[in-house]
Design a protein around this motif. Structure first.
Motif, short mmCIF file in Angstrom:
data_model
loop_
_atom_site.label_atom_id
_atom_site.label_comp_id
_atom_site.label_asym_id
_atom_site.label_seq_id
_atom_site.Cartn_x
_atom_site.Cartn_y
_atom_site.Cartn_z
N ALA A 114 0.84 -1.20 0.00
CA ALA A 114 0.00 0.00 0.00
C ALA A 114 0.87 1.25 0.00
O ALA A 114 0.61 2.22 -0.72
CB ALA A 114 -0.90 0.00 1.23
N GLN A 115 1.95 1.19 0.81
CA GLN A 115 2.85 2.34 0.89
C GLN A 115 3.48 2.63 -0.47
O GLN A 115 3.55 3.78 -0.90
CB GLN A 115 3.95 2.06 1.93
CG GLN A 115 4.91 3.19 2.15
CD GLN A 115 4.31 4.35 2.94
OE1 GLN A 115 4.28 4.32 4.15
NE2 GLN A 115 3.80 5.33 2.24
N ILE A 116 3.90 1.58 -1.15
CA ILE A 116 4.49 1.77 -2.48
C ILE A 116 3.47 2.40 -3.43
O ILE A 116 3.77 3.36 -4.15
CB ILE A 116 5.02 0.43 -3.04
CG1 ILE A 116 6.20 -0.05 -2.20
CG2 ILE A 116 5.43 0.57 -4.51
CD1 ILE A 116 6.71 -1.43 -2.59
N GLY A 117 2.25 1.87 -3.39
CA GLY A 117 1.20 2.42 -4.25
C GLY A 117 0.98 3.91 -3.98
O GLY A 117 0.91 4.71 -4.91
N LEU A 118 0.90 4.26 -2.71
CA LEU A 118 0.68 5.66 -2.34
C LEU A 118 1.83 6.54 -2.82
O LEU A 118 1.62 7.64 -3.33
CB LEU A 118 0.54 5.80 -0.82
CG LEU A 118 -0.79 5.32 -0.22
CD1 LEU A 118 -0.70 5.27 1.29
CD2 LEU A 118 -1.92 6.23 -0.66
N ILE A 119 3.05 6.04 -2.66
CA ILE A 119 4.22 6.82 -3.07
C ILE A 119 4.21 7.06 -4.58
O ILE A 119 4.40 8.18 -5.06
CB ILE A 119 5.52 6.10 -2.65
CG1 ILE A 119 5.69 6.18 -1.13
CG2 ILE A 119 6.72 6.69 -3.35
CD1 ILE A 119 6.79 5.32 -0.58
N LEU A 120 3.95 5.98 -5.33
CA LEU A 120 3.94 6.11 -6.79
C LEU A 120 2.91 7.14 -7.23
O LEU A 120 3.12 7.91 -8.15
CB LEU A 120 3.63 4.76 -7.44
CG LEU A 120 4.69 3.68 -7.23
CD1 LEU A 120 4.28 2.38 -7.91
CD2 LEU A 120 6.04 4.15 -7.76
N PHE A 121 1.78 7.13 -6.52
CA PHE A 121 0.69 8.03 -6.87
C PHE A 121 1.05 9.48 -6.53
O PHE A 121 0.97 10.38 -7.37
CB PHE A 121 -0.57 7.61 -6.11
CG PHE A 121 -1.79 8.35 -6.54
CD1 PHE A 121 -2.43 8.02 -7.73
CD2 PHE A 121 -2.32 9.36 -5.76
CE1 PHE A 121 -3.57 8.69 -8.13
CE2 PHE A 121 -3.46 10.05 -6.16
CZ PHE A 121 -4.09 9.71 -7.35
N ALA A 122 1.50 9.68 -5.29
CA ALA A 122 1.79 11.05 -4.84
C ALA A 122 2.92 11.67 -5.65
O ALA A 122 2.89 12.86 -5.96
CB ALA A 122 2.14 11.05 -3.35
N ALA A 123 3.92 10.85 -6.01
CA ALA A 123 5.08 11.39 -6.72
C ALA A 123 4.66 12.08 -8.02
O ALA A 123 5.18 13.14 -8.36
CB ALA A 123 6.08 10.27 -7.00
#
Ligand SMILES: Nc1ncnc2c1ncn2[C@@H]1O[C@H](COP(=O)(O)OP(=O)(O)OP(=O)(O)O)[C@@H](O)[C@H]1O
Ligand SMILES: [Mg+2]
Lengths: 371, 251
Positions: free
Chosen positions: A239-248
């Motif tokens: 989930a953290q990876i998904g959020l990071i990819l999105f926010a970036a």
């Protein structure tokens, strides 16, 4: 020298002082100047007062007068007001989710550590390489507190994490990683190298064209497919990876806006002085570009903080989800207003603090520059 | 020109050509500048003066011909470009000071980061150059708090802090109010008299007459004429030069 060429009689002082303020001093003066200056000001003021008079007494009676502060659900249902007894009963579950109850000091301490790191980073005097060390140590210790398994702390699997520590952790770690990534993407998108430009643009547009929910699903479902069998990564990490990819991707676009607002002469002057690409970006371009985009940047931060509540769709219990879960207790069903108000106040405090900080940062960074 | 042939060349351009798309900005430009020489470049707007001097520190890339500075060729080798930029200072029409840094920080930035000069030493040097451009009291202000003339003098000091052996000026006074032109020109005259090699695009003919060893007249991307100022003003060989000087001096 001349004889009254400026139309001033000898006794008349020159008009160097501002015209006298219209408003009289004191409360009456303030009211006059701010609420009743013109007839439509007066009309608006009266209309607002009327609405307040209709709403406020009822709200106060519900929230305070008729409220039940402790006891059983039955007492709440009998009274007409707010059931703060629900919050009194459930606050620990809402804040910490399914984290073992006798270990709640651990997420508490972890959150305090995280906020300490945030506060230290807020102070411009600490800005520098030392801050990276502080982040690594602070967040590392917070993670250790949560996960346990060392120094006699009982291990707590991430499936049991939830509530505010989860929301805070996902947001803080997410932004801490997504922000530098976003800056790199923005630099890539404005780079002179076509390959970098195309790759960055493609990534940004792809992510921005897809809702966060599907990015989270992809991260949750697809990442395991790419891993060799036997290797699995934690759901929380996915989930953290998904959020990071999105926010970036979103942060990259905000940063790009700032980069493009910097005049070309800045790069030219820096180049002419012999500064290399990374020195130019770090010392000249980014400091100016980032301070220009503080408001939209903070806007994105705040949005992201609230968007972390979408992790519920892959089964993580963030702050909002624990509140919902608390409502499923058959004994306490139906106290939505209280649950959401409680959670809403917590969200508000964080977002408001962030917004105030951005105001402070903006003024302190622009002090003395550009007239 | 003949009297300089014995001196070592510090900038050599030969057969330099440049295009913007189909537009031919520089046509077969050749020019040799000796150490300590002061060159003033003039010509009508759009004739390629800025492009020419910006090629010398690779703010623009030329497409044909060779440019050598101190014998180092400007080519795709990044180390060559870096070496040349360290030794060539540039002053822009629009100052281009860094608005988020104080005057002192503007001046110490490049020495500290590019030359790795210790900070204290860089500051000492910076104050010395501020003294030289006559604004030592402005060190702790931000560029936005200074007048145009002061900003341009800071920009000159900033370039000097890298201790360059060549200075390029691109119309350093044309963005200034008339009353500030002199304070900047005075600093430039000082510099010229100190023996700095200078390449200066300017329409200040008084300055040219006073300090230039040679003047370069450009038109439509070509160097039309090169001559000492007295000679160029007295009897220009080309009709184009005559017409241009008539406009600049005659009004
Ligand atoms: N990046 C660019 N792309 C396309 N054309 C350009 C570019 N930069 C300059 N030019 C053109 O090249 C020509 C020469 O420009 P340059 O700036 O060198 O002229 P200049 O002699 O310095 O003129 P001025 O006195 O107005 O500063 C001009 O016609 C200009 O329009
Ligand atoms: Mg020009």
């Amino acid at each position: 020298m001349s004889d009254g060429a400026f139309g001033l009689s000898p006794g008349e002082p020159p008009a160097t002082r501002p015209p006298p303020a219209i408003a009289a001093p004191g409360v009456v003066g303030w009211l006059r100047a701010n609420l009743f200056r013109t007839w439509y000001d007066t009309l608006l003021t009266l209309a607002v007062l009327y609405v307040l008079w209709l709403v406020v007494p009822d709200v106060v009676r519900w929230a305070l007068g008729d409220a039940v502060w402790s006891g059983e659900a039955a007492a709440c249902r009998a009274a007409g007001g707010a059931c703060w007894a629900f919050v009194a009963e459930k606050w620990r579950f809402i804040l910490f989710g399914t984290f073992p109850a006798d270990q709640h000091w651990r997420p508490t301490l972890a959150m305090l550590l995280t906020m300490g790191v945030l506060l230290a980073s807020a102070d411009r005097r600490f800005w520098g390489p030392r801050l990276l060390v502080l982040w690594a140590v602070g967040l590392g210790a917070a993670w250790l507190l949560m996960a346990g398994g060392l120094f006699g702390l009982s291990p707590v699997p991430t499936e049991l994490w939830g509530g505010l520590p989860l929301t805070l952790g996902l947001s803080v770690v997410g932004l801490a990683v997504a922000f530098p990534l976003g800056v790199l993407l923005a630099l890539g998108r404005t780079s002179a190298l076509p390959v970098l430009r195309v790759l960055s643009t493609a990534y940004i547009e792809l992510i921005r064209g897809v809702p966060l929910v599907s990015v989270l699903f992809m991260a949750s479902v697809m990442i395991p497919l790419f891993l060799p069998t036997g290797v699995s990564i934690d759901k929380l990490l996915r989930a953290q990876i998904g959020l990071i990819l999105f926010a970036a991707a979103y942060l990259a676009e905000v940063v790009r806006g700032g980069l493009q607002a910097i005049p070309k002469g800045q790069v030219e002057a820096a180049s002419a002085l012999g500064l290399g690409y990374w020195q130019r970006q770090r010392l000249i371009i980014l400091p100016q570009a980032l301070s220009l985009v503080i408001p939209p940047l903070v806007n994105t931060f705040i949005g992201f903080f609230k968007d972390t509540s979408l992790v519920i769709i892959i089964g993580l219990l963030d702050l909002l989800s624990t509140a919902k879960a608390a409502l499923t207790d058959p004994a306490w069903r139906g106290f939505y207003k209280e649950a959401y108000l409680f959670v809403g106040v917590i969200y508000f405090l964080f977002c408001y603090a962030l917004s105030r900080y951005s105001r402070y940062l903006e003024t302190s960074l622009s002090k003395g520059r550009r007239r | 020109m003949t009297d300089l042939s014995g001196d070592e060349p510090i900038i050599e351009l030969s057969g330099v050509n440049k295009w913007y798309g189909a537009f031919h900005v520089l046509r077969d430009v050749s020019l040799t500048v000796a150490k300590g020489e002061r060159i003033v470049v003039c010509g009508p707007s759009g004739s390629g003066k800025s492009t020419l001097i910006r090629c010398i520190n690779r703010l623009e890339e030329h497409q044909a011909g060779t440019i050598r500075v101190h014998g180092i060729p400007l080519d795709q080798d990044v180390r060559h470009i870096e070496a040349i930029r360290r030794d060539v200072g540039m002053v822009f029409q629009s100052f281009n000071l860094f608005p988020h840094l104080t005057v002192l920080e503007n001046l110490t930035l490049a020495p500290v980061w590019v030359k790795k000069t210790p900070k204290a030493e860089a500051e000492r040097l910076a104050r010395q150059y501020l003294e030289r451009v006559r604004i030592p009291e402005q060190a702790d202000k931000y560029p936005g708090q200074l007048s145009g003339g002061q900003q341009q003098r800071v920009a000159i000091a900033r370039a000097l802090c890298m201790n360059p052996s060549i200075m390029l000026f691109d119309e350093p006074t044309s963005a200034l109010d008339p009353e500030m032109v002199k304070e900047v020109l005075d600093v430039m005259v000082d510099l010229a008299q100190g023996g700095m090699t200078m390449l200066c695009v300017t329409h200040e003919m008084g300055f040219a007459r006073r300090v230039a060893d040679r003047m370069v007249f450009m038109d439509k991307g070509e160097i039309v004429e090169v001559a000492p100022p007295a000679e160029l003003f007295a009897n220009p060989k080309s009709e184009r030069t005559r017409a241009f000087l008539g406009q600049v001096l005659g009004h």
